[in-house]
Design a protein around this motif. Structure first.
Motif, PDB file in Angstrom:
ATOM      1  N   ASP A 131       0.829  -1.200   0.000  1.00  0.00           N
ATOM      2  CA  ASP A 131       0.000   0.000   0.000  1.00  0.00           C
ATOM      3  C   ASP A 131       0.869   1.258   0.000  1.00  0.00           C
ATOM      4  O   ASP A 131       2.094   1.201  -0.119  1.00  0.00           O
ATOM      5  CB  ASP A 131      -0.975  -0.005   1.183  1.00  0.00           C
ATOM      6  CG  ASP A 131      -0.282  -0.003   2.533  1.00  0.00           C
ATOM      7  OD1 ASP A 131       0.922   0.329   2.602  1.00  0.00           O
ATOM      8  OD2 ASP A 131      -0.939  -0.336   3.538  1.00  0.00           O
ATOM      9  N   VAL A 172     -10.307  -2.250   4.338  1.00  0.00           N
ATOM     10  CA  VAL A 172      -8.928  -2.720   4.569  1.00  0.00           C
ATOM     11  C   VAL A 172      -8.817  -4.188   4.165  1.00  0.00           C
ATOM     12  O   VAL A 172      -7.853  -4.865   4.519  1.00  0.00           O
ATOM     13  CB  VAL A 172      -8.500  -2.517   6.045  1.00  0.00           C
ATOM     14  CG1 VAL A 172      -8.406  -1.044   6.374  1.00  0.00           C
ATOM     15  CG2 VAL A 172      -9.464  -3.233   6.997  1.00  0.00           C
ATOM     16  N   SER A 178      -5.217  -3.709  11.057  1.00  0.00           N
ATOM     17  CA  SER A 178      -5.570  -2.317  10.807  1.00  0.00           C
ATOM     18  C   SER A 178      -6.844  -1.935  11.535  1.00  0.00           C
ATOM     19  O   SER A 178      -7.801  -2.698  11.569  1.00  0.00           O
ATOM     20  CB  SER A 178      -5.732  -2.091   9.300  1.00  0.00           C
ATOM     21  OG  SER A 178      -6.146  -0.771   9.042  1.00  0.00           O
ATOM     22  N   SER A 183      -8.093   1.980   3.000  1.00  0.00           N
ATOM     23  CA  SER A 183      -6.694   1.736   2.664  1.00  0.00           C
ATOM     24  C   SER A 183      -6.357   2.489   1.393  1.00  0.00           C
ATOM     25  O   SER A 183      -7.228   2.723   0.545  1.00  0.00           O
ATOM     26  CB  SER A 183      -6.428   0.230   2.483  1.00  0.00           C
ATOM     27  OG  SER A 183      -7.309  -0.327   1.527  1.00  0.00           O
TER      28      SER A 183
END
Length: 322
Positions: A131, A172, A178, A183
């Motif tokens: 990411d 996510v 997380s 995201s």
């Protein structure tokens, strides 16, 4: 002895300050990937299926050995991606990866001004594993271009560029580590603006509609009391215009907006209806022995219908072209 104590004091000082220094450091800087593209061709443009095919070279230059774009590449707006042809090398400690790509892309075509439409083709490239906190793209804008021999049948290329931008996903993907509700992944975008070479296509697809209207307009030539040509010609023209619209609609995607094609055909349908209406009024007046009035309405009706038909066509075609 003093030197030993001094060394121990320095060691303890460093040991004490090191955790504080590490704690105050910024989070790890994401790896930078230099990326560029060379577009070979754009073909198989299909409005009905909302797709087109693009072939292009994609190159990447990076340090992190964990990156393997041949396996990790993702193009979210592609219908399908053929397995790429991959070339890899290590140059001055950096990995250079070159891939030949072929993708069938999804495209929401803008058909409001068809056939004077302008389209923007965008290919979005992402890494599916890393990411924005772990990897960012840096576009090779100078090296990215399209083949100088590349042509798109019926279109001209008006602009080519590449850029990078974050792509936010409102999930996510179930990552238990997380606590975020979204995201972000960095994306590399190949953007091509194209404009249709329109006039040839315009006359090709609308010639049937205009001939149908002219056939209907010819019904003013016979005398008002000649019922068969007076009403038969406009009805025949109406059916021809409807058939022309069905043919054009068969090659275009469904659209909820009122397009130029819809507008021009609506003007034609209305014009043919007004021709029938004027003929009916003229016939009625002729039957009441108001011959001169019948002829004046017949004449001015034909002139005004033709005038406003041409005027409205010029206005809406000019507006779409602009």
């Amino acid at each position: 002895m003093k030197d030993l104590l001094s060394c121990m004091r320095s060691f303890l000082t460093v040991l004490f300050l090191l955790p504080m220094a590490l704690y105050g450091q910024n989070p790890a800087v994401p790896d930078t990937v230099v990326i560029g593209a060379y577009v070979i061709s754009v073909h198989d443009i299909n409005f009905q299926q909302k797709e087109y095919t693009m072939r292009f070279w994609l190159w990447l230059l990076y340090d992190n050995p964990a990156f393997d774009f041949a396996r990790q590449i993702d193009i979210p707006n592609a219908k399908s991606i053929d397995p790429p042809e991959v070339i890899m090398d290590v140059i001055d400690g950096k990995t250079w990866q070159l891939m030949k790509m072929k993708c069938t892309m999804k495209q929401n075509w803008k058909v409001d001004d068809f056939p004077f439409d302008k389209q923007r083709l965008t290919v979005t490239v992402e890494n599916s594993l890393f990411d924005l906190n772990q990897m960012v793209f840096k576009a090779d804008a100078w090296g990215s271009t399209c083949d100088r021999e590349m042509t798109i049948d019926g279109w001209k290329i008006t602009d080519f560029r590449v850029d990078t931008r974050p792509h936010e996903y409102t999930t996510v993907f179930g990552d238990p580590r997380s606590e975020m509700l979204h995201s972000d992944y960095d994306s590399f975008n190949i953007i091509i603006d194209i404009e249709r070479n329109a006039w040839g296509l315009f006359f090709k697809i609308f010639v049937g509609m205009y001939i149908a209207f002219l056939i209907a307009l010819l019904s003013f030539a016979p005398q008002v009391y000649e019922l068969e040509p007076r009403f038969g010609l406009p009805v025949g023209g109406l059916f021809a215009a409807v058939g022309n619209k069905y043919i054009i609609d068969s090659v275009l995607p469904q659209s909820s907006s009122f397009t130029l094609v819809d507008t021009l055909h609506t003007i034609t349908f209305t014009g043919i209806f007004l021709i029938l209406l004027v003929s009916a009024i003229s016939l009625r007046l002729h039957e009441k022995k108001l011959v001169n009035l019948s002829k004046r309405i017949d004449y001015w009706g034909s002139v005004l219908i033709l005038f406003f038909y041409v005027l409205l066509n010029i206005f809406f075609v000019g507006k779409a072209q602009a």
